[in-house]
Scaffold this motif. Structure first.
Motif, PDB file in Angstrom:
ATOM      1  N   MET A 112       0.835  -1.190   0.000  1.00 45.82           N
ATOM      2  CA  MET A 112       0.000   0.000   0.000  1.00 45.82           C
ATOM      3  C   MET A 112       0.879   1.253   0.000  1.00 45.82           C
ATOM      4  O   MET A 112       1.962   1.254   0.573  1.00 45.82           O
ATOM      5  CB  MET A 112      -0.879   0.041   1.259  1.00 45.82           C
ATOM      6  N   ASN A 113       0.367   2.311  -0.602  1.00 46.98           N
ATOM      7  CA  ASN A 113       1.076   3.582  -0.523  1.00 46.98           C
ATOM      8  C   ASN A 113       0.723   4.282   0.792  1.00 46.98           C
ATOM      9  O   ASN A 113      -0.138   3.830   1.550  1.00 46.98           O
ATOM     10  CB  ASN A 113       0.761   4.461  -1.742  1.00 46.98           C
ATOM     11  N   ASP A 114       1.382   5.401   1.066  1.00 50.36           N
ATOM     12  CA  ASP A 114       1.182   6.080   2.351  1.00 50.36           C
ATOM     13  C   ASP A 114      -0.271   6.500   2.549  1.00 50.36           C
ATOM     14  O   ASP A 114      -0.814   6.346   3.641  1.00 50.36           O
ATOM     15  CB  ASP A 114       2.090   7.305   2.441  1.00 50.36           C
ATOM     16  N   TYR A 115      -0.906   7.034   1.512  1.00 44.99           N
ATOM     17  CA  TYR A 115      -2.295   7.482   1.656  1.00 44.99           C
ATOM     18  C   TYR A 115      -3.209   6.325   2.029  1.00 44.99           C
ATOM     19  O   TYR A 115      -4.080   6.462   2.896  1.00 44.99           O
ATOM     20  CB  TYR A 115      -2.780   8.166   0.372  1.00 44.99           C
ATOM     21  N   ALA A 116      -3.020   5.194   1.388  1.00 48.94           N
ATOM     22  CA  ALA A 116      -3.850   4.020   1.698  1.00 48.94           C
ATOM     23  C   ALA A 116      -3.587   3.537   3.127  1.00 48.94           C
ATOM     24  O   ALA A 116      -4.525   3.179   3.851  1.00 48.94           O
ATOM     25  CB  ALA A 116      -3.574   2.902   0.699  1.00 48.94           C
ATOM     26  N   GLU A 117      -2.334   3.544   3.561  1.00 52.13           N
ATOM     27  CA  GLU A 117      -2.011   3.110   4.926  1.00 52.13           C
ATOM     28  C   GLU A 117      -2.621   4.044   5.966  1.00 52.13           C
ATOM     29  O   GLU A 117      -3.177   3.597   6.975  1.00 52.13           O
ATOM     30  CB  GLU A 117      -0.496   3.047   5.116  1.00 52.13           C
TER      31      GLU A 117
END
Length: 194
Positions: free
Chosen positions: A1-6
């Protein structure tokens, strides 16, 4: 996952775990995190192990969230998360439900490999109180609501009716300058200008 998703998953989990899983809730936060809600302000421990006076253990608190708005800069972000919470309780012998609308402001950090919450602040927006059973009458003297802030007047009313206390100086959308200050401080923190 990318940071936004995390980050999105982190704040969504925090809200889900708030009602059901204390151990998992604690893992969403750093141990030195602070939390400010309508019933407490302070350490993570006071948030994890306390409850407001109006909570009736016979009824489960439930809620829903909207999509978060994430403001990220490197390993820091602040998140705006609109929420709606429902609590059932007895008021003057009548089964009632209070619905509270809030905006949660999280400061989240990636200190090692994982994003976790460094602080959370609740901003009151509005609330309603009504009987659960159709046809039931809930009588409240309008004079008892005088002086209560419109962003959380019914929460104040039921907490006092349950024998608890509530500050008249909580964050609320009826005091926009105080809310703007919180946003400014959060942005400065994300930008490392604190």
């Amino acid at each position: 996952m990318n940071d936004y998703a995390e980050i999105n998953q982190l704040v969504s989990r925090e809200r889900l775990y708030r009602q059901r899983h204390a151990d998992e809730l604690a893992d969403c936060y750093y141990p030195d995190a602070t939390v400010a809600t309508s019933w407490q302000a302070g350490s993570l421990d006071s948030f994890l192990h306390g409850e407001p006076a109006e909570v009736d253990p016979r009824f489960t608190i439930f809620g829903s969230i909207s999509s978060p708005v994430i403001h990220q800069n490197g390993k820091r972000a602040f998140v705006e998360l609109p929420t709606e919470t429902h609590m059932r309780m007895m008021v003057h012998g009548v089964l009632t439900e209070i619905e509270s609308y809030r905006r949660l402001i999280y400061r989240v950090e990636k200190r090692d490999q994982d994003w976790k919450i460094a602080s959370m602040i609740s901003i009151n927006e509005s609330d309603n109180l009504y009987p659960v059973i159709p046809g039931t009458s809930l009588k409240i003297d309008p004079k008892d609501l005088e002086g209560l802030r419109p962003s959380y007047q019914f929460l104040s009313y039921v907490r006092k009716a349950a024998g608890g206390e509530i500050s008249s100086d909580l964050l609320g959308t009826d005091r926009p300058k105080e809310v703007d200050k919180i946003y400014g401080e959060a942005q400065n923190w994300v930008d490392h200008k604190e």
